[in-house]
Design a protein around this motif. Structure first.
Motif, PDB file in Angstrom:
ATOM      1  N   ILE A   6       8.863  -8.842  14.000  1.00  0.00           N
ATOM      2  CA  ILE A   6       8.750  -8.952  12.550  1.00  0.00           C
ATOM      3  C   ILE A   6       9.743  -7.946  11.981  1.00  0.00           C
ATOM      4  CG2 ILE A   6       7.283  -8.612  10.524  1.00  0.00           C
ATOM      5  CD1 ILE A   6       4.857  -8.892  12.402  1.00  0.00           C
ATOM      6  N   GLN A   7      10.590  -8.371  11.068  1.00  0.00           N
ATOM      7  CA  GLN A   7      11.527  -7.474  10.411  1.00  0.00           C
ATOM      8  C   GLN A   7      11.319  -7.632   8.910  1.00  0.00           C
ATOM      9  OE1 GLN A   7      14.621  -8.721  13.721  1.00  0.00           O
ATOM     10  NE2 GLN A   7      15.605  -7.467  12.155  1.00  0.00           N
ATOM     11  N   LEU A   8      10.843  -6.560   8.277  1.00  0.00           N
ATOM     12  CA  LEU A   8      10.500  -6.612   6.864  1.00  0.00           C
ATOM     13  C   LEU A   8      11.323  -5.609   6.059  1.00  0.00           C
ATOM     14  CD1 LEU A   8       6.602  -6.736   7.202  1.00  0.00           C
ATOM     15  CD2 LEU A   8       8.183  -8.666   6.940  1.00  0.00           C
ATOM     16  N   ALA A   9      11.666  -6.011   4.847  1.00  0.00           N
ATOM     17  CA  ALA A   9      12.337  -5.108   3.914  1.00  0.00           C
ATOM     18  C   ALA A   9      11.316  -4.118   3.371  1.00  0.00           C
ATOM     19  CB  ALA A   9      12.962  -5.901   2.775  1.00  0.00           C
TER      20      ALA A   9
ATOM     21  N   THR B 147      10.344  -1.965   0.224  1.00  0.00           N
ATOM     22  CA  THR B 147      10.618  -1.929  -1.209  1.00  0.00           C
ATOM     23  C   THR B 147       9.566  -1.063  -1.905  1.00  0.00           C
ATOM     24  OG1 THR B 147       9.224  -3.752  -1.989  1.00  0.00           O
ATOM     25  CG2 THR B 147      11.335  -4.365  -1.009  1.00  0.00           C
ATOM     26  N   THR B 148       9.888  -0.647  -3.115  1.00  0.00           N
ATOM     27  CA  THR B 148       8.873   0.008  -3.947  1.00  0.00           C
ATOM     28  C   THR B 148       8.438  -0.909  -5.072  1.00  0.00           C
ATOM     29  OG1 THR B 148      10.594   1.090  -5.275  1.00  0.00           O
ATOM     30  CG2 THR B 148       9.633   2.374  -3.465  1.00  0.00           C
ATOM     31  N   ASP B 149       9.218  -1.943  -5.334  1.00  0.00           N
ATOM     32  CA  ASP B 149       8.927  -2.850  -6.446  1.00  0.00           C
ATOM     33  C   ASP B 149       8.697  -4.295  -6.012  1.00  0.00           C
ATOM     34  OD1 ASP B 149      11.466  -3.700  -5.743  1.00  0.00           O
ATOM     35  OD2 ASP B 149      12.406  -3.156  -7.645  1.00  0.00           O
ATOM     36  N   GLY B 150       8.723  -4.541  -4.705  1.00  0.00           N
ATOM     37  CA  GLY B 150       8.558  -5.905  -4.207  1.00  0.00           C
ATOM     38  C   GLY B 150       9.842  -6.699  -4.213  1.00  0.00           C
ATOM     39  N   HIS B 151      10.920  -6.109  -4.721  1.00  0.00           N
ATOM     40  CA  HIS B 151      12.184  -6.836  -4.829  1.00  0.00           C
ATOM     41  C   HIS B 151      13.328  -6.102  -4.139  1.00  0.00           C
ATOM     42  CE1 HIS B 151      10.231  -9.580  -7.571  1.00  0.00           C
ATOM     43  NE2 HIS B 151       9.827  -8.544  -8.286  1.00  0.00           N
ATOM     44  N   THR B 152      13.679  -4.936  -4.629  1.00  0.00           N
ATOM     45  CA  THR B 152      14.866  -4.214  -4.177  1.00  0.00           C
ATOM     46  C   THR B 152      14.653  -3.615  -2.791  1.00  0.00           C
ATOM     47  OG1 THR B 152      15.315  -3.651  -6.484  1.00  0.00           O
ATOM     48  CG2 THR B 152      16.516  -2.417  -4.788  1.00  0.00           C
ATOM     49  N   ALA B 153      15.439  -4.089  -1.815  1.00  0.00           N
ATOM     50  CA  ALA B 153      15.338  -3.594  -0.445  1.00  0.00           C
ATOM     51  C   ALA B 153      15.936  -2.190  -0.360  1.00  0.00           C
ATOM     52  CB  ALA B 153      16.053  -4.532   0.510  1.00  0.00           C
ATOM     53  N   LEU B 154      15.154  -1.269   0.212  1.00  0.00           N
ATOM     54  CA  LEU B 154      15.576   0.120   0.380  1.00  0.00           C
ATOM     55  C   LEU B 154      15.771   0.463   1.855  1.00  0.00           C
ATOM     56  CD1 LEU B 154      12.971   1.660  -2.097  1.00  0.00           C
ATOM     57  CD2 LEU B 154      15.279   0.814  -2.609  1.00  0.00           C
ATOM     58  N   GLY B 155      15.266  -0.397   2.718  1.00  0.00           N
ATOM     59  CA  GLY B 155      15.353  -0.193   4.156  1.00  0.00           C
ATOM     60  C   GLY B 155      14.629  -1.318   4.863  1.00  0.00           C
TER      61      GLY B 155
ATOM     62  N   GLY C 247       0.832  -1.194   0.000  1.00  0.00           N
ATOM     63  CA  GLY C 247       0.000   0.000   0.000  1.00  0.00           C
ATOM     64  C   GLY C 247       0.868   1.246   0.000  1.00  0.00           C
ATOM     65  N   LEU C 248       0.265   2.369  -0.290  1.00  0.00           N
ATOM     66  CA  LEU C 248       0.950   3.660  -0.274  1.00  0.00           C
ATOM     67  C   LEU C 248       2.188   3.694  -1.174  1.00  0.00           C
ATOM     68  CD1 LEU C 248       0.709   4.327   3.576  1.00  0.00           C
ATOM     69  CD2 LEU C 248      -0.838   5.146   1.789  1.00  0.00           C
ATOM     70  N   GLY C 249       2.176   2.895  -2.224  1.00  0.00           N
ATOM     71  CA  GLY C 249       3.285   2.887  -3.176  1.00  0.00           C
ATOM     72  C   GLY C 249       4.504   2.101  -2.733  1.00  0.00           C
ATOM     73  N   ILE C 250       4.366   1.303  -1.681  1.00  0.00           N
ATOM     74  CA  ILE C 250       5.477   0.468  -1.221  1.00  0.00           C
ATOM     75  C   ILE C 250       4.984  -0.934  -0.911  1.00  0.00           C
ATOM     76  CG2 ILE C 250       6.824   2.396  -0.285  1.00  0.00           C
ATOM     77  CD1 ILE C 250       5.939   1.488   2.522  1.00  0.00           C
ATOM     78  N   GLN C 251       5.933  -1.829  -0.742  1.00  0.00           N
ATOM     79  CA  GLN C 251       5.632  -3.192  -0.326  1.00  0.00           C
ATOM     80  C   GLN C 251       6.635  -3.570   0.760  1.00  0.00           C
ATOM     81  OE1 GLN C 251       6.505  -6.981  -2.652  1.00  0.00           O
ATOM     82  NE2 GLN C 251       4.310  -6.675  -2.990  1.00  0.00           N
TER      83      GLN C 251
END
Length: 186
Positions: A70-73, A75-83, A13-17
């Motif tokens: 819970i520790q989640l990556a 992403t904006t594309d479902g793949h590349t971790a940004l944080g 949601g909100l443009g991120i995953q």
């Protein structure tokens, strides 16, 4: 209440995953977390090399299996971790004996800051805590000198618990977001 986490968590949601970390993310973790600002404001210390990143991932999986966090990556594309965004139950029996609550923490890589990723991830995870985990409140614990995180807290509807700053042993200020009948993404 003890939170029980779903087998696989993916929040969109909100443009991120927000998604589970994988072994393939270990090099990305090193790049994201081997950073002076991450070292300054989080418990993650540099140098954050590949071996430390793998141990961090292994520990995250162990804590999740025990329903401790819970520790989640991010992403904006479902793949590349940004944080990363973390959620861990804090009450009852934890830091907050007053009721079902969770604390959030986060870190975003230097090249991905100032894009609203953290605020969006905090909004999604707060909504998840209320809707899926039935939490009554969500907490952030922030050093008052961390202007970026204070801005995230304010932008996402968190309020400081008290006006005074923490003591020398624990200089963090607690921010709270209370569940209401209108809590959630709108």
């Amino acid at each position: 209440m003890s939170a029980r986490f779903e087998t696989a968590i993916q929040i969109t949601g909100l443009g991120i995953q927000l998604r589970e970390w994988s072994d393939a993310d270990v090099p990305a973790m090193r790049r994201l977390f081997d950073d002076g600002e991450v070292d300054r404001w989080t418990p993650l210390r540099g140098p954050f090399d590949l071996a430390i990143a793998q141990k961090y991932l292994d520990n995250a999986r162990h804590r999740r299996a025990e329903s401790r966090s819970i520790q989640l990556a991010i992403t904006t594309d479902g793949h590349t971790a940004l944080g990363e965004i973390l959620l861990f139950p804090t009450g009852p029996g934890g830091r907050d004996p007053a009721g079902a609550s969770a604390e959030l923490a986060y870190a975003v890589g230097a090249e991905h800051r100032r894009q609203g990723l953290t605020s969006r991830a905090v909004r999604l995870m707060t909504d998840y805590a209320y809707r899926r985990l039935q939490m009554e409140k969500v907490l952030l614990r922030i050093d008052p000198a961390n202007a970026a995180s204070v801005g995230v807290a304010r932008a996402t509807g968190f309020k400081p618990v008290r006006d005074e700053v923490g003591d020398l042993q624990d200089p963090l200020r607690t921010w709270i977001h209370q569940k209401t009948s209108t809590s959630g993404l709108t």
